[in-house]
Design an enzyme around this catalytic site. Structure first.
Site, PDB file in Angstrom:
ATOM      1  N   LEU A   1     -34.067  94.481  30.080  1.00 23.21           N
ATOM      2  CA  LEU A   1     -35.272  93.723  29.751  1.00 23.21           C
ATOM      3  C   LEU A   1     -35.937  93.132  30.977  1.00 23.21           C
ATOM      4  O   LEU A   1     -37.155  93.014  31.033  1.00 23.21           O
ATOM      5  CB  LEU A   1     -34.938  92.597  28.767  1.00 23.21           C
ATOM      6  CG  LEU A   1     -34.429  93.004  27.386  1.00 23.21           C
ATOM      7  CD1 LEU A   1     -34.117  91.766  26.562  1.00 23.21           C
ATOM      8  CD2 LEU A   1     -35.437  93.882  26.674  1.00 23.21           C
TER       9      LEU A   1
ATOM     10  N   THR B   1     -35.238  91.647  35.427  1.00 23.23           N
ATOM     11  CA  THR B   1     -34.378  91.354  36.569  1.00 23.23           C
ATOM     12  C   THR B   1     -34.958  90.177  37.334  1.00 23.23           C
ATOM     13  O   THR B   1     -36.154  89.893  37.259  1.00 23.23           O
ATOM     14  CB  THR B   1     -34.259  92.562  37.516  1.00 23.23           C
ATOM     15  OG1 THR B   1     -35.567  92.916  37.988  1.00 23.23           O
ATOM     16  CG2 THR B   1     -33.637  93.757  36.806  1.00 23.23           C
TER      17      THR B   1
ATOM     18  N   SER C   1     -31.283  86.422  40.917  1.00 21.94           N
ATOM     19  CA  SER C   1     -29.870  86.081  40.750  1.00 21.94           C
ATOM     20  C   SER C   1     -29.260  86.601  39.460  1.00 21.94           C
ATOM     21  O   SER C   1     -28.086  86.345  39.197  1.00 21.94           O
ATOM     22  CB  SER C   1     -29.697  84.556  40.801  1.00 21.94           C
ATOM     23  OG  SER C   1     -30.435  83.942  39.754  1.00 21.94           O
TER      24      SER C   1
ATOM     25  N   VAL D   1     -31.208  90.824  32.747  1.00 24.74           N
ATOM     26  CA  VAL D   1     -31.052  90.642  31.310  1.00 24.74           C
ATOM     27  C   VAL D   1     -31.188  91.988  30.628  1.00 24.74           C
ATOM     28  O   VAL D   1     -32.092  92.768  30.945  1.00 24.74           O
ATOM     29  CB  VAL D   1     -32.106  89.665  30.754  1.00 24.74           C
ATOM     30  CG1 VAL D   1     -31.925  89.472  29.250  1.00 24.74           C
ATOM     31  CG2 VAL D   1     -32.020  88.335  31.469  1.00 24.74           C
TER      32      VAL D   1
ATOM     33  N   ASP E   1     -37.674  73.701  33.899  1.00 19.35           N
ATOM     34  CA  ASP E   1     -38.288  74.988  34.242  1.00 19.35           C
ATOM     35  C   ASP E   1     -39.248  75.426  33.139  1.00 19.35           C
ATOM     36  O   ASP E   1     -39.264  76.595  32.744  1.00 19.35           O
ATOM     37  CB  ASP E   1     -37.206  76.043  34.473  1.00 19.35           C
ATOM     38  CG  ASP E   1     -37.739  77.277  35.198  1.00 19.35           C
ATOM     39  OD1 ASP E   1     -38.811  77.177  35.830  1.00 19.35           O
ATOM     40  OD2 ASP E   1     -37.094  78.339  35.129  1.00 19.35           O
TER      41      ASP E   1
END
EC number: 2.7.11.1
Length: 566
Positions: A64, A66, A69, A72, A187
């Site tokens: 899905l 990148t 770190s 997914v 975030d």
């Protein structure tokens, strides 16, 4: 290329194809016993993680996103057929001089796992499992079929205010819920907000989240630059909720205007605009929406709207029949501790709260001694207490839950990854039940009143104490001139409290107080001293939460009241 923040998102086109490779479900008996034993501890061997193929019993459908770190993938549990979103994070195992950095990175993963497993809210994507290998961590989340709010805005432009209001109210519900539970997201951005197939918000990615305490400030720079509050760029310490409010203001601007309020080709120029809160509306929106955004995107944190003010704002409630529901459970004093809850959570979170068990027992003692006091309410807002309540609310406070047993024997110390996995497994060992049941009477840990708290324990037995000192007055404290006795000092203080609508509670060593100003609450304590060397009385006024603006008013009320007393 997509970013890692899309971890639970997958568009309809992404769902097409790739299904055949996982169409058959594997019987549990087909999974080897050694794997099942290791999985009980959360550990899987590196040979059970084949990149691009599978992780233990989870088979990949497709990648899905990148990031720097992590990455997914969309996966499927071969035992149940359930689709999941798997966040894969490489472990830092270099050792040497980078050991502290590796430890902090690991702790950030563990914190995300714990927070994502205890939060239970309809607009927050929840973690379902946590596994680890010698080289990777695997965070298995519920799969959300939908789109990023970012993609919707990019493809369709700004939203109509009615639609934007609906999404924003759901987002506020989620943020109010986490703040009530001593968690700050740090975030918030449109990439971390999903709109599911039922057109509802799902907030994702708690990788930078943390627990906050009104007494302890945070100092880590977190989040995307476009959504970051000025105090983060300036390296200032902060409590937490105020930076989420700033980010919410930027999110709302993006929803209604179709772009971010701050932009510049030069990074330094962008930072300067953010620190000055220098923005203009690129699109005409309603007066109520502009007023709300201007109240949230304010450079000075003390002048910025609080979350409760945002929730109560005109635009948020325009045309609505009811206030926003945070889905936070009503909380009762803990009259009986569930020992089965304390050990797994205290072991898992020991890297951040090494004294959690001791603090929970202290709060329990406060609850049993006195109902509905300010001290009790203050303690109920501490992160460790919120964690205990969240566990109890998810598991129903049921003493019959045998998922975690304690035979009374001292167990060998666990490695942190195993302790965190055990906690997640414990959390999902039972379907969600009702709220805590160990209640003596209907007392909620919510609001307080002057009548209920101003005549509590100690009023007739000489409390609080006026303590003798040799130092107070030399270095700190408010000097009290021409006061004749302990009782005279206390009378003056109570007159000041009553004149300024300060709610107070008498404890052994101090007045535990609460004051409101513009819907903001400040908790503080007032202690009294007699300096033996100077033969004078002194007061100390100590803030107990982060409402510094209100505290400055409180300090002035008390100091001027002492100066101007009749």
């Amino acid at each position: 290329m997509r970013s890692e923040e899309e971890m639970q998102s997958c568009t309809d086109s992404e769902m097409e194809g790739g299904e055949d490779e996982t169409s058959g479900f594997m019987d549990e008996s087909a999974i080897s016993n050694p794997f099942r034993e290791r999985e009980m501890r959360g550990m899987i061997g590196d040979f059970e993680y084949i990149e691009g193929k599978w992780i233990g019993s989870y088979r990949f459908v497709k990648q899905l996103g990148t990031g720097s770190s992590s990455k997914v993938v969309l996966g499927r549990d071969v035992r149940s057929g359930e689709k999941v979103a798997i966040k894969i994070i490489p472990r830092r195992v270099n050792g040497g001089e980078t050991g502290d950095m590796e430890m902090r990175c690991d702790q950030r993963v563990f914190r995300e796992v714990i927070i994502s497993s205890v939060l239970n809210h309809p607009h927050i994507a929840r973690l379902k499992n946590f596994l680890y290998s010698p080289t990777h961590y695997f965070l298995i989340f519920e799969y959300v079929k939908g789109r990023q709010l970012y993609d919707i805005i990019i493809s369709s432009g700004p939203l109509k205010e009615k639609e934007g209001q609906r999404y924003f109210r759901q987002l506020l519900s989620a943020i109010d819920y986490i703040h009530r539970n001593s968690v700050v997201h740090r975030d918030l951005k449109i990439e971390n907000i999903l709109i599911d197939e039922n057109d509802n918000v799902k907030l994702i990615d708690f990788g930078l989240s943390n627990f906050y305490d009104n007494k302890t400030l945070l100092n880590t720079f977190c989040g995307s630059l476009y959504f970051a509050a000025p105090e983060l760029l300036q390296g200032q310490r902060y409590c937490g909720p105020e930076i989420d409010v700033w980010s919410l203001g930027v999110v709302l601007y993006a929803i209604l205007c179709g772009c971010v309020p701050f932009d510049d080709e030069d990074v330094q120029g962008l930072q300067a605009k953010i620190m000055d809160a220098d923005f203009k509306f690129c699109k005409t929106i309603s007066r109520e929406a502009m007023e709300l955004i201007r109240g949230m995107i304010v450079a000075q944190p003390s002048s910025r709207m609080g979350l409760s003010q945002v929730i109560g704002s005109e635009w948020v409630n325009k045309g609505q029949k009811s206030r926003i529901n945070s889905y936070a459970a009503k909380r009762y004093p803990i009259m009986k501790l569930n020992e089965k809850y304390i050990r797994p959570i205290s072991r898992a979170i020991r890297f951040q709260f090494p004294n959690m068990e001791r603090e929970i027992r202290r709060f329990h003692k406060i609850c049993r001694e006195e109902i509905g006091t300010l001290e009790q309410i203050y303690w109920s807002r501490r992160p460790v207490v919120s964690l205990y309540y969240l566990v109890s609310e998810n598991l129903g406070g049921d003493d019959e839950n045998e998922a975690y047993t304690d035979d009374g024997e001292e167990e060998p110390p666990q490695e942190l990854p195993e302790a965190v996995h055990d906690f997640v497994r414990f959390m999902f060992s039972k379907e969600k039940g009702c709220g805590p049941r160990h209640v003596k009477k209907e007392v909620f840990l919510t609001s307080t009143s002057q009548d209920s708290l101003c005549s509590v324990k100690g009023k007739d037995c000489g409390l609080p104490q006026v303590r003798q000192t040799y130092l107070k007055g030399f270095f700190k404290g408010i000097r009290v001139k021409h006061i004749g006795s302990h009782n005279a000092l206390k009378k003056v203080l109570l007159d000041i409290f009553n004149a300024n609508n300060i709610i107070y509670e008498i404890t052994e060593k101090s007045y535990f107080c609460s004051a409101y100003h513009e819907d903001l609450e400040c908790l503080f304590k007032v202690s009294m001293y007699f300096n033996v060397l100077l033969n004078e009385y002194y007061l100390t006024v100590t803030p107990l939460n982060s409402e510094r603006k209100v505290f400055r008013n409180v300090y002035e009320w008390i100091s001027s009241g002492l100066r101007n007393r009749v």
